[in-house]
Design a protein around this motif. Structure first.
Motif, PDB file in Angstrom:
ATOM      1  N   VAL A 102      -5.498 -11.300   1.308  1.00  0.00           N
ATOM      2  CA  VAL A 102      -6.486 -10.254   1.892  1.00  0.00           C
ATOM      3  C   VAL A 102      -5.590  -8.812   1.894  1.00  0.00           C
ATOM      4  CG1 VAL A 102      -7.555  -9.447   4.073  1.00  0.00           C
ATOM      5  CG2 VAL A 102      -7.632 -11.838   3.359  1.00  0.00           C
ATOM      6  N   VAL A 103      -4.344  -8.741   2.448  1.00  0.00           N
ATOM      7  CA  VAL A 103      -3.678  -7.240   2.332  1.00  0.00           C
ATOM      8  C   VAL A 103      -3.635  -6.996   0.932  1.00  0.00           C
ATOM      9  CG1 VAL A 103      -1.857  -6.413   2.941  1.00  0.00           C
ATOM     10  CG2 VAL A 103      -2.440  -7.854   4.529  1.00  0.00           C
ATOM     11  N   ASN A 104      -2.994  -8.041   0.154  1.00  0.00           N
ATOM     12  CA  ASN A 104      -3.149  -7.480  -1.600  1.00  0.00           C
ATOM     13  C   ASN A 104      -4.457  -7.116  -2.059  1.00  0.00           C
ATOM     14  OD1 ASN A 104      -3.112  -7.704  -4.358  1.00  0.00           O
ATOM     15  ND2 ASN A 104      -1.248  -8.973  -4.025  1.00  0.00           N
ATOM     16  N   ALA A 105      -5.547  -7.674  -1.538  1.00  0.00           N
ATOM     17  CA  ALA A 105      -6.886  -7.185  -2.101  1.00  0.00           C
ATOM     18  C   ALA A 105      -7.105  -5.661  -1.676  1.00  0.00           C
ATOM     19  CB  ALA A 105      -8.151  -8.253  -2.080  1.00  0.00           C
ATOM     20  N   LEU A 106      -6.918  -5.756  -0.370  1.00  0.00           N
ATOM     21  CA  LEU A 106      -7.270  -4.235   0.377  1.00  0.00           C
ATOM     22  C   LEU A 106      -6.375  -3.077  -0.375  1.00  0.00           C
ATOM     23  CD1 LEU A 106      -7.456  -5.213   3.940  1.00  0.00           C
ATOM     24  CD2 LEU A 106      -9.532  -4.623   2.465  1.00  0.00           C
ATOM     25  N   VAL A 107      -5.318  -3.394  -0.624  1.00  0.00           N
ATOM     26  CA  VAL A 107      -4.225  -2.206  -1.139  1.00  0.00           C
ATOM     27  C   VAL A 107      -4.834  -2.183  -2.844  1.00  0.00           C
ATOM     28  CG1 VAL A 107      -2.062  -1.767  -1.962  1.00  0.00           C
ATOM     29  CG2 VAL A 107      -2.399  -2.968   0.238  1.00  0.00           C
ATOM     30  N   TYR A 108      -4.836  -3.423  -3.209  1.00  0.00           N
ATOM     31  CA  TYR A 108      -5.305  -3.170  -4.698  1.00  0.00           C
ATOM     32  C   TYR A 108      -6.822  -2.319  -4.958  1.00  0.00           C
ATOM     33  CZ  TYR A 108      -6.396  -4.621  -9.569  1.00  0.00           C
ATOM     34  OH  TYR A 108      -6.625  -4.734 -10.868  1.00  0.00           O
ATOM     35  N   THR A 109      -7.628  -2.498  -4.168  1.00  0.00           N
ATOM     36  CA  THR A 109      -8.923  -1.802  -4.100  1.00  0.00           C
ATOM     37  C   THR A 109      -8.778  -0.527  -3.636  1.00  0.00           C
ATOM     38  OG1 THR A 109      -9.683  -2.857  -2.212  1.00  0.00           O
ATOM     39  CG2 THR A 109     -10.328  -3.900  -4.224  1.00  0.00           C
ATOM     40  N   GLN A 110      -8.106  -0.263  -2.630  1.00  0.00           N
ATOM     41  CA  GLN A 110      -7.997   1.175  -2.057  1.00  0.00           C
ATOM     42  C   GLN A 110      -6.915   2.259  -2.321  1.00  0.00           C
ATOM     43  OE1 GLN A 110      -8.618   1.087   2.262  1.00  0.00           O
ATOM     44  NE2 GLN A 110      -9.773  -0.954   2.290  1.00  0.00           N
ATOM     45  N   PRO A 172      -8.915  -8.171 -16.389  1.00  0.00           N
ATOM     46  CA  PRO A 172      -8.093  -7.266 -15.545  1.00  0.00           C
ATOM     47  C   PRO A 172      -8.016  -7.872 -14.299  1.00  0.00           C
ATOM     48  CG  PRO A 172      -9.940  -6.105 -17.130  1.00  0.00           C
ATOM     49  CD  PRO A 172      -9.952  -7.474 -17.074  1.00  0.00           C
ATOM     50  N   GLY A 173      -6.846  -7.692 -13.262  1.00  0.00           N
ATOM     51  CA  GLY A 173      -7.045  -7.721 -12.036  1.00  0.00           C
ATOM     52  C   GLY A 173      -6.691  -9.338 -11.499  1.00  0.00           C
ATOM     53  N   LEU A 174      -6.262 -10.145 -12.471  1.00  0.00           N
ATOM     54  CA  LEU A 174      -6.153 -11.498 -12.161  1.00  0.00           C
ATOM     55  C   LEU A 174      -4.475 -11.684 -12.116  1.00  0.00           C
ATOM     56  CD1 LEU A 174      -8.229 -13.903 -14.284  1.00  0.00           C
ATOM     57  CD2 LEU A 174      -8.455 -12.954 -11.919  1.00  0.00           C
ATOM     58  N   GLU A 194      -9.336 -17.610  -5.262  1.00  0.00           N
ATOM     59  CA  GLU A 194     -10.512 -16.684  -5.235  1.00  0.00           C
ATOM     60  C   GLU A 194     -11.017 -16.562  -3.623  1.00  0.00           C
ATOM     61  OE1 GLU A 194     -15.100 -15.463  -6.514  1.00  0.00           O
ATOM     62  OE2 GLU A 194     -14.249 -17.457  -7.525  1.00  0.00           O
ATOM     63  N   ILE A 195     -11.179 -15.369  -3.037  1.00  0.00           N
ATOM     64  CA  ILE A 195     -11.735 -15.244  -1.524  1.00  0.00           C
ATOM     65  C   ILE A 195     -12.956 -14.480  -1.951  1.00  0.00           C
ATOM     66  CG2 ILE A 195     -11.535 -14.166   0.720  1.00  0.00           C
ATOM     67  CD1 ILE A 195      -8.362 -13.953   0.199  1.00  0.00           C
ATOM     68  N   LEU A 196     -13.924 -15.320  -1.738  1.00  0.00           N
ATOM     69  CA  LEU A 196     -15.347 -15.009  -1.919  1.00  0.00           C
ATOM     70  C   LEU A 196     -15.563 -13.548  -1.840  1.00  0.00           C
ATOM     71  CD1 LEU A 196     -17.975 -16.395  -3.192  1.00  0.00           C
ATOM     72  CD2 LEU A 196     -18.615 -16.927  -0.897  1.00  0.00           C
ATOM     73  N   GLY A 197     -16.076 -13.024  -2.850  1.00  0.00           N
ATOM     74  CA  GLY A 197     -16.505 -11.570  -2.445  1.00  0.00           C
ATOM     75  C   GLY A 197     -15.474 -10.670  -2.465  1.00  0.00           C
ATOM     76  N   LEU A 198     -14.208 -10.976  -2.324  1.00  0.00           N
ATOM     77  CA  LEU A 198     -13.040 -10.027  -2.143  1.00  0.00           C
ATOM     78  C   LEU A 198     -11.977  -9.886  -3.062  1.00  0.00           C
ATOM     79  CD1 LEU A 198     -11.666  -8.210   0.221  1.00  0.00           C
ATOM     80  CD2 LEU A 198     -10.524 -10.422   0.675  1.00  0.00           C
ATOM     81  N   ASP A 199     -11.619 -11.329  -3.622  1.00  0.00           N
ATOM     82  CA  ASP A 199     -10.460 -11.252  -4.317  1.00  0.00           C
ATOM     83  C   ASP A 199     -10.311 -12.436  -5.119  1.00  0.00           C
ATOM     84  OD1 ASP A 199      -7.730 -10.123  -4.722  1.00  0.00           O
ATOM     85  OD2 ASP A 199      -7.041 -11.838  -3.832  1.00  0.00           O
TER      86      ASP A 199
END
Length: 236
Positions: A102-110, A172-174, A194-199
């Motif tokens: 989750v932290v990885n996804a937030l940093v990657y997107t923001q 891209p992004g995997l 996969e985290i549904l809708g997030l990552d």
């Protein structure tokens, strides 16, 4: 190397297995529920039961034949054994690894697709993730605590599937790490979590089946590690 048992059957923590090979203090079995560690995740804890008694599994090591289980002393184990993974420790690693995604996804997107430079899950209920983030505002990173816990509350489903390495590499992004390549099986497949809708990213570790199974978490520290790296330490 065949697909790991703990990937196909993460719910099975006790398993009887036939010994394939042994040396004093170590045994190779036909299949094992133990996760051997890797990608910052600690190896499973547990015990091995056999006709000679019960021994703690002190270390795990993979080779081209499978997974070796190290035990204290110089016992030469043979026949059938019962392998038992410690449920509480596995659950903790699943929780921390899911939160790390989750932290990885937030940093990657923001933060413009920032890549992971290191990670470590700890037995004390904390973990740290390092990112290639030169010039990042540490207060912006601290502010990720609120969306992290919001995603926990949303109880998003977590699932895994396998994909051809060539296809994953072209998507891209995997692949999110600058330092560690995702494990590729004999069949040329990589595991995508996969985290549904997030990552969605390549990963060989163990995870919860939904974010809502995790406890609330807090960001306890942000460190500057050199000119480019930022370390985020999180604890449940």
């Amino acid at each position: 190397m065949s697909r790991a048992f703990y990937h196909d059957h993460p719910e099975i923590l006790q398993l009887e297995a036939e010994v394939r090979d042994a040396r004093p203090g170590a045994v190779l079995v036909e299949r094992s529920p133990f996760f051997p560690g890797g990608g910052g995740q600690l190896p499973d804890q547990g015990v091995l039961r056999w006709s000679g008694g019960v021994l703690p599994v002190t270390a795990l090591a993979r080779d081209e034949r499978g997974l070796w289980h190290m035990v204290p002393g110089d016992s030469l184990i043979s026949g059938k054994v019962m392998l038992e993974v410690e449920p509480a420790f596995r659950a903790l690693m699943c929780e921390l690894h899911t939160l790390a995604h989750v932290v990885n996804a937030l940093v990657y997107t923001q933060f413009g697709g920032a890549l992971l430079t290191g990670a470590q899950l700890n037995a004390d209920g904390s973990f740290r993730v390092d990112f290639d983030l030169p010039g990042a505002d540490n207060e912006r990173l601290r502010a990720l605590e609120a969306p992290l816990n919001d995603i926990v509350r949303q109880d998003l489903a977590v699932s895994a599937a396998f994909m051809a390495h060539s296809e994953a590499e072209a998507t891209p992004g995997l692949f999110r790490s600058k330092a560690v390549a995702p494990p590729v099986g004999e069949d040329g497949l990589v595991r995508i979590v996969e985290i549904l809708g997030l990552d969605r990213q390549a990963c060989g570790g163990t995870h919860l089946t939904s974010t809502g199974q995790a406890r609330p978490a807090r960001i306890v520290k942000i460190d500057n590690k050199g000119r480019q790296n930022r370390r985020i330490k999180v604890a449940v």
